[in-house]
Write a protein that holds these residues in place. Structure first.
Motif, PDB file in Angstrom:
ATOM      1  N   ASP A  75      46.702 101.171  15.970  1.00  0.00           N
ATOM      2  CA  ASP A  75      46.162 102.445  16.469  1.00  0.00           C
ATOM      3  C   ASP A  75      46.911 103.639  15.880  1.00  0.00           C
ATOM      4  OD1 ASP A  75      48.557 102.297  17.842  1.00  0.00           O
ATOM      5  OD2 ASP A  75      47.683 102.583  19.820  1.00  0.00           O
ATOM      6  N   GLN A  76      47.344 103.504  14.655  1.00  0.00           N
ATOM      7  CA  GLN A  76      48.085 104.575  13.995  1.00  0.00           C
ATOM      8  C   GLN A  76      47.091 105.590  13.444  1.00  0.00           C
ATOM      9  OE1 GLN A  76      50.740 103.212  10.961  1.00  0.00           O
ATOM     10  NE2 GLN A  76      51.972 105.061  11.069  1.00  0.00           N
ATOM     11  N   ALA A  77      46.898 106.666  14.212  1.00  0.00           N
ATOM     12  CA  ALA A  77      45.930 107.695  13.844  1.00  0.00           C
ATOM     13  C   ALA A  77      46.334 109.007  14.514  1.00  0.00           C
ATOM     14  CB  ALA A  77      44.533 107.290  14.306  1.00  0.00           C
ATOM     15  N   TYR A  78      45.774 110.083  14.019  1.00  0.00           N
ATOM     16  CA  TYR A  78      45.992 111.374  14.654  1.00  0.00           C
ATOM     17  C   TYR A  78      44.655 112.077  14.803  1.00  0.00           C
ATOM     18  CZ  TYR A  78      47.734 115.765  16.157  1.00  0.00           C
ATOM     19  OH  TYR A  78      47.962 116.864  16.924  1.00  0.00           O
ATOM     20  N   PRO A  79      44.325 112.598  15.952  1.00  0.00           N
ATOM     21  CA  PRO A  79      45.132 112.543  17.178  1.00  0.00           C
ATOM     22  C   PRO A  79      45.199 111.116  17.719  1.00  0.00           C
ATOM     23  CG  PRO A  79      43.043 113.664  17.595  1.00  0.00           C
ATOM     24  CD  PRO A  79      43.088 113.356  16.130  1.00  0.00           C
ATOM     25  N   PRO A  80      46.271 110.836  18.464  1.00  0.00           N
ATOM     26  CA  PRO A  80      46.485 109.475  18.962  1.00  0.00           C
ATOM     27  C   PRO A  80      45.292 108.986  19.794  1.00  0.00           C
ATOM     28  CG  PRO A  80      48.429 110.808  19.342  1.00  0.00           C
ATOM     29  CD  PRO A  80      47.341 111.743  18.879  1.00  0.00           C
ATOM     30  N   PRO A  81      44.781 107.785  19.492  1.00  0.00           N
ATOM     31  CA  PRO A  81      43.617 107.251  20.203  1.00  0.00           C
ATOM     32  C   PRO A  81      43.974 106.344  21.374  1.00  0.00           C
ATOM     33  CG  PRO A  81      44.029 105.940  18.273  1.00  0.00           C
ATOM     34  CD  PRO A  81      45.077 107.032  18.287  1.00  0.00           C
ATOM     35  N   TRP A  82      45.172 106.482  21.942  1.00  0.00           N
ATOM     36  CA  TRP A  82      45.636 105.549  22.979  1.00  0.00           C
ATOM     37  C   TRP A  82      44.690 105.482  24.167  1.00  0.00           C
ATOM     38  CZ3 TRP A  82      50.308 108.827  21.956  1.00  0.00           C
ATOM     39  CH2 TRP A  82      51.031 108.324  20.874  1.00  0.00           C
ATOM     40  N   GLU A  83      44.123 106.614  24.546  1.00  0.00           N
ATOM     41  CA  GLU A  83      43.276 106.623  25.739  1.00  0.00           C
ATOM     42  C   GLU A  83      42.005 105.803  25.552  1.00  0.00           C
ATOM     43  OE1 GLU A  83      42.076 110.189  23.260  1.00  0.00           O
ATOM     44  OE2 GLU A  83      43.966 109.298  23.856  1.00  0.00           O
ATOM     45  N   HIS A  84      41.704 105.415  24.338  1.00  0.00           N
ATOM     46  CA  HIS A  84      40.521 104.606  24.055  1.00  0.00           C
ATOM     47  C   HIS A  84      40.834 103.117  23.976  1.00  0.00           C
ATOM     48  CE1 HIS A  84      38.386 108.318  23.332  1.00  0.00           C
ATOM     49  NE2 HIS A  84      39.315 108.670  22.459  1.00  0.00           N
ATOM     50  N   GLY A  85      42.089 102.737  24.161  1.00  0.00           N
ATOM     51  CA  GLY A  85      42.466 101.328  24.083  1.00  0.00           C
ATOM     52  C   GLY A  85      42.235 100.729  22.705  1.00  0.00           C
ATOM     53  N   LEU A  86      42.402 101.549  21.663  1.00  0.00           N
ATOM     54  CA  LEU A  86      42.104 101.088  20.308  1.00  0.00           C
ATOM     55  C   LEU A  86      43.011  99.935  19.878  1.00  0.00           C
ATOM     56  CD1 LEU A  86      40.312 101.456  17.853  1.00  0.00           C
ATOM     57  CD2 LEU A  86      41.952 103.144  16.998  1.00  0.00           C
ATOM     58  N   ALA A  87      44.286  99.985  20.223  1.00  0.00           N
ATOM     59  CA  ALA A  87      45.189  98.887  19.839  1.00  0.00           C
ATOM     60  C   ALA A  87      44.714  97.572  20.441  1.00  0.00           C
ATOM     61  CB  ALA A  87      46.616  99.187  20.269  1.00  0.00           C
ATOM     62  N   GLU A  88      44.353  97.587  21.707  1.00  0.00           N
ATOM     63  CA  GLU A  88      43.881  96.379  22.364  1.00  0.00           C
ATOM     64  C   GLU A  88      42.561  95.901  21.753  1.00  0.00           C
ATOM     65  OE1 GLU A  88      44.940  99.103  23.882  1.00  0.00           O
ATOM     66  OE2 GLU A  88      46.479  98.531  25.336  1.00  0.00           O
ATOM     67  N   ARG A  89      41.650  96.827  21.460  1.00  0.00           N
ATOM     68  CA  ARG A  89      40.371  96.461  20.852  1.00  0.00           C
ATOM     69  C   ARG A  89      40.581  95.830  19.479  1.00  0.00           C
ATOM     70  NH1 ARG A  89      37.376 102.028  21.467  1.00  0.00           N
ATOM     71  NH2 ARG A  89      36.074 101.132  19.846  1.00  0.00           N
ATOM     72  N   ASN A  90      41.477  96.408  18.686  1.00  0.00           N
ATOM     73  CA  ASN A  90      41.751  95.842  17.367  1.00  0.00           C
ATOM     74  C   ASN A  90      42.458  94.504  17.469  1.00  0.00           C
ATOM     75  OD1 ASN A  90      40.469  97.861  15.928  1.00  0.00           O
ATOM     76  ND2 ASN A  90      42.318  99.099  15.723  1.00  0.00           N
ATOM     77  N   LEU A  91      43.374  94.374  18.431  1.00  0.00           N
ATOM     78  CA  LEU A  91      44.038  93.089  18.630  1.00  0.00           C
ATOM     79  C   LEU A  91      43.025  92.025  19.044  1.00  0.00           C
ATOM     80  CD1 LEU A  91      46.558  91.320  18.777  1.00  0.00           C
ATOM     81  CD2 LEU A  91      46.917  92.165  21.113  1.00  0.00           C
ATOM     82  N   THR A  92      42.090  92.378  19.912  1.00  0.00           N
ATOM     83  CA  THR A  92      41.043  91.445  20.321  1.00  0.00           C
ATOM     84  C   THR A  92      40.301  90.913  19.106  1.00  0.00           C
ATOM     85  OG1 THR A  92      40.748  92.515  22.472  1.00  0.00           O
ATOM     86  CG2 THR A  92      38.906  91.201  21.660  1.00  0.00           C
ATOM     87  N   ALA A  93      39.902  91.822  18.226  1.00  0.00           N
ATOM     88  CA  ALA A  93      39.144  91.422  17.031  1.00  0.00           C
ATOM     89  C   ALA A  93      39.990  90.560  16.096  1.00  0.00           C
ATOM     90  CB  ALA A  93      38.644  92.664  16.296  1.00  0.00           C
ATOM     91  N   MET A  94      41.218  90.984  15.846  1.00  0.00           N
ATOM     92  CA  MET A  94      42.061  90.227  14.912  1.00  0.00           C
ATOM     93  C   MET A  94      42.410  88.848  15.463  1.00  0.00           C
ATOM     94  SD  MET A  94      44.552  93.165  13.365  1.00  0.00           S
ATOM     95  CE  MET A  94      45.272  92.092  12.118  1.00  0.00           C
ATOM     96  N   TRP A  95      42.823  88.789  16.735  1.00  0.00           N
ATOM     97  CA  TRP A  95      43.208  87.503  17.317  1.00  0.00           C
ATOM     98  C   TRP A  95      42.010  86.555  17.374  1.00  0.00           C
ATOM     99  CZ3 TRP A  95      46.821  84.287  17.500  1.00  0.00           C
ATOM    100  CH2 TRP A  95      46.830  83.220  18.393  1.00  0.00           C
TER     101      TRP A  95
END
Length: 160
Positions: free
Chosen positions: A30-50
């Motif tokens: 979720d390395q982006a600007y502005p930070p997308p943390w409120e969208h749960g992007l890290a978790e969504r990307n982890l879901t897809a990758m895992w």
């Protein structure tokens, strides 16, 4: 040396031992600007990758991220298969952290990163539960730190 270096070394040591695994650098999810943390992007990307790794038969994941030890519940939920987690917090004193950051950061960002690093280290020490393993990195070589983390997982005794 830090979490990325230790993660890469864990990968090398497990590969040499013939232990099937995968490595995900969580800071990149979720390395982006502005930070997308409120969208749960890290978790969504982890879901897809895992999901992709799991489909190919992987069951062991090395996940490196600055503050992931605070969010293991959310991250393991994103994986969707109730994984067993060995959470590890790599620690270093302020002088060691500054020295490492000075090798990585260039230009005007160094002072900001050093300040944030110190604040985050104290925050993590205060808020991370005692079940999370602390591994000191001061004055140690990356292979030794990686071997200690691998020993905590118990994976070296298991085979693919």
């Amino acid at each position: 040396m830090g979490k990325t270096s230790v993660g890469a070394e864990i990968h090398e040591q497990l590969s040499a031992a013939g232990i099937q695994h995968c490595l995900i650098e969580g800071d990149n999810l979720d390395q982006a600007y502005p930070p997308p943390w409120e969208h749960g992007l890290a978790e969504r990307n982890l879901t897809a990758m895992w999901s992709n790794y799991r489909e190919l038969g992987y069951r062991r994941l090395i996940y490196t991220n600055t503050v992931s030890v605070r969010f293991t519940g959310r991250l393991t939920a994103a994986m969707g298969d109730d994984p067993s987690v060995t959470a590890v917090l790599l620690t270093a004193d302020d002088d060691t952290a500054r020295e490492r950051l000075a090798k990585r950061e260039i230009g005007t960002g160094l002072d900001r990163h050093v300040e944030r690093s110190g604040l985050m280290a104290r925050e993590l020490e205060r808020t991370v539960p005692s079940r999370v393993h602390r591994v000191r990195t001061d004055g140690r070589e990356v292979p030794d730190i990686a071997a200690e983390v691998i020993a905590l997982t118990g994976w070296i005794w298991l085979r693919p």
